[in-house]
Design a protein around this motif. Sequence first.
Motif, short mmCIF file in Angstrom:
data_model
loop_
_atom_site.label_atom_id
_atom_site.label_comp_id
_atom_site.label_asym_id
_atom_site.label_seq_id
_atom_site.Cartn_x
_atom_site.Cartn_y
_atom_site.Cartn_z
N ARG A 161 -19.16 39.45 -17.56
CA ARG A 161 -20.57 39.10 -17.76
C ARG A 161 -20.65 37.72 -18.38
O ARG A 161 -19.80 37.33 -19.20
CB ARG A 161 -21.25 40.09 -18.72
CG ARG A 161 -21.67 41.38 -18.11
CD ARG A 161 -22.68 41.26 -17.01
NE ARG A 161 -24.04 41.10 -17.48
CZ ARG A 161 -25.09 40.95 -16.67
NH1 ARG A 161 -24.94 40.90 -15.36
NH2 ARG A 161 -26.31 40.82 -17.16
N THR A 162 -21.70 37.02 -18.04
CA THR A 162 -21.92 35.69 -18.60
C THR A 162 -22.63 35.80 -19.94
O THR A 162 -23.45 36.69 -20.16
CB THR A 162 -22.80 34.88 -17.64
OG1 THR A 162 -23.90 35.71 -17.23
CG2 THR A 162 -22.02 34.47 -16.42
N LEU A 163 -22.33 34.86 -20.82
CA LEU A 163 -22.92 34.86 -22.16
C LEU A 163 -23.45 33.47 -22.46
O LEU A 163 -22.77 32.47 -22.23
CB LEU A 163 -21.85 35.26 -23.19
CG LEU A 163 -22.31 35.39 -24.64
CD1 LEU A 163 -23.30 36.54 -24.80
CD2 LEU A 163 -21.11 35.62 -25.56
N ARG A 221 -26.45 34.14 -27.11
CA ARG A 221 -26.47 35.47 -27.75
C ARG A 221 -27.82 35.85 -28.36
O ARG A 221 -27.85 36.59 -29.34
CB ARG A 221 -25.41 35.55 -28.86
CG ARG A 221 -24.02 35.23 -28.42
CD ARG A 221 -23.07 35.17 -29.61
NE ARG A 221 -21.70 34.93 -29.17
CZ ARG A 221 -20.66 35.68 -29.51
NH1 ARG A 221 -20.82 36.71 -30.31
NH2 ARG A 221 -19.45 35.40 -29.07
N HIS A 222 -28.92 35.36 -27.82
CA HIS A 222 -30.21 35.65 -28.44
C HIS A 222 -30.92 36.88 -27.88
O HIS A 222 -32.03 37.18 -28.30
CB HIS A 222 -31.13 34.43 -28.35
CG HIS A 222 -30.81 33.37 -29.36
ND1 HIS A 222 -29.77 32.51 -29.21
CD2 HIS A 222 -31.39 33.08 -30.55
CE1 HIS A 222 -29.71 31.72 -30.27
NE2 HIS A 222 -30.69 32.04 -31.10
N CYS A 223 -30.29 37.58 -26.93
CA CYS A 223 -30.94 38.79 -26.41
C CYS A 223 -30.73 39.95 -27.38
O CYS A 223 -29.72 40.02 -28.07
CB CYS A 223 -30.38 39.16 -25.04
SG CYS A 223 -31.02 38.07 -23.76
N ILE A 247 -31.72 28.25 -27.86
CA ILE A 247 -31.22 29.06 -26.74
C ILE A 247 -30.70 28.18 -25.61
O ILE A 247 -31.16 27.06 -25.42
CB ILE A 247 -32.31 30.02 -26.21
CG1 ILE A 247 -33.62 29.25 -25.97
CG2 ILE A 247 -32.53 31.15 -27.19
CD1 ILE A 247 -34.73 30.10 -25.37
N SER A 248 -29.75 28.73 -24.84
CA SER A 248 -29.19 27.97 -23.72
C SER A 248 -30.15 28.00 -22.54
O SER A 248 -30.92 28.95 -22.36
CB SER A 248 -27.84 28.56 -23.31
OG SER A 248 -28.01 29.77 -22.59
N VAL A 249 -30.06 26.96 -21.72
CA VAL A 249 -30.94 26.88 -20.56
C VAL A 249 -30.63 28.04 -19.61
O VAL A 249 -31.54 28.75 -19.16
CB VAL A 249 -30.78 25.51 -19.85
CG1 VAL A 249 -31.55 25.49 -18.54
CG2 VAL A 249 -31.27 24.39 -20.77
#
Length: 445
Positions: A64-66, A69-71, A132-134
Amino acid sequence: MKKRTFLKSSSLAIASSMLPIPPLHQHHIGTNWSGNLHYSAKRLLQPRSVEEAQDMISKSSRIRTLGTRHCFNKIADCQEDMISSKELNQVLDLDVSTQTVTVEAGIRYGELSQYLHDQGFAVHNLASLPHISVAGAVATATHGSGILNGNLATPVVGMEIIRADGEVVSVTPEDQPDTFAGSVVNLGALGLVAKMILQIEPTFMVQQDIYRNVPLQEIEGHFDEVMGSGYSVSFFTDWTADSVNQIWIKRRVTDGEEIKADSEFFGGKLADRNMHPIDDISPENCTEQMGVPGPSHHRLPHFKLDFTPSSGAELQSEYFVPRENAFAAMMKIQEMGPMISPHLFISEIRTIAADNLWMSTAYERDAVAIHFTWKPEWDAVMGLLPKIEEALAPYDVRPHWGKLFTLSGETLASRYSRWDDFKALARDFDPDRKFQNDFLAELGI
Ligand SMILES: Cc1cc2nc3c(=O)[nH]c(=O)nc-3n(C[C@H](O)[C@H](O)[C@H](O)COP(=O)(O)OP(=O)(O)OC[C@H]3O[C@@H](n4cnc5c(N)ncnc54)[C@H](O)[C@@H]3O)c2cc1C
């Protein structure tokens, strides 16, 4: 859809197939941002190049992609490998003529926005935090606010995705409109998004003003007017009074000139100091308010990049209903106020313009988002969510993909008309379902 019509193979997959996979890093994978979830993967892979990522993915059997980690739910989790895009974080190209920027997909909005500002450009909108990442944001249809603003997935105009077999696939709306519409908000189900091309615009200035204690009866019948009073407008409320605690109005400013804010707005009073969304928390980690104009990336997020966002340990849920049902939906939650508020830090209400991205929470409908920042009280929150979901069911409620919800895959399938097409797309990209995790499997994706 014929796969060959949209696949562009990359020879890089073959060239890099000899790279070794890093050793096991058990126990170092850690938690999500909130700390409510310990990731269960055995290995954390952290490629520093697309070639390394291709190699790692092709050799992994379950992955899985990460992002950052804000979910709050298990959407990013996996019991075998997780592959982080943390080190894939560079700006690759700025095309001034088309007003587009090409980025490695792990870049965070904070760094991207600052780079763009220095070059005279900006992204159209931002979430409440720039940390957060794009790729992670786009994968879950993360959004800011604004009646005319699509979510953060809508400026994507091209992507390179590393599929399960390590091949790099280029997807654009011109060449594969259907595949593109299905693969932008991808829930991490298609592969690792390595690069993205985003539509940008010339840099712009924003000021924010806050009104306090706006009576609900003033909002009734005027929801669109209140929400349309700025470029991006948010309500913050805890559902304990017959008023909305705070309304944050972010207005675009021309020529750097401050717009004088009225002292009253729909019965609310203009704040005379900087505020935190939760009244009694210090606003020092919040972006500048009090009508002071600043670059859009210093005003559209509520929280500054170099401060801890929000209130720390917390849980979050968010639900999207059609904007035409906004006030009625708010009243449903207001009725539940005594049940909800003991477990709540704060709620936020925002608007998102409709789009055509299959799995977007604003797919083919202008949306209002009702968000809950909960106290870290797992059992109480998980007990409340089905009640909220039931109350909002008449409005075909859709949940935020990265936050907590209990709605079943069957229910969600009935609320996304391209659900089955997305499932087929995931199988097309990843026939062996290497990128499927428990979260997706439970939803039947
Ligand atoms: C304090 C706080 C405030 C927030 N505010 C907002 C807000 O204002 N608006 C809003 O809509 N949401 C908000 N969120 C939720 C957040 O924006 C989303 O959960 C977002 O998906 C997090 O991005 P991430 O980079 O941390 O992704 P992660 O949580 O790491 O991953 C999210 C998903 O993206 C996938 N993914 C990550 N990288 C890639 C990649 N390179 N290729 C393919 N898939 C990938 C993962 O597999 C996973 O499915 C907030 C969260 C927090 C903690």
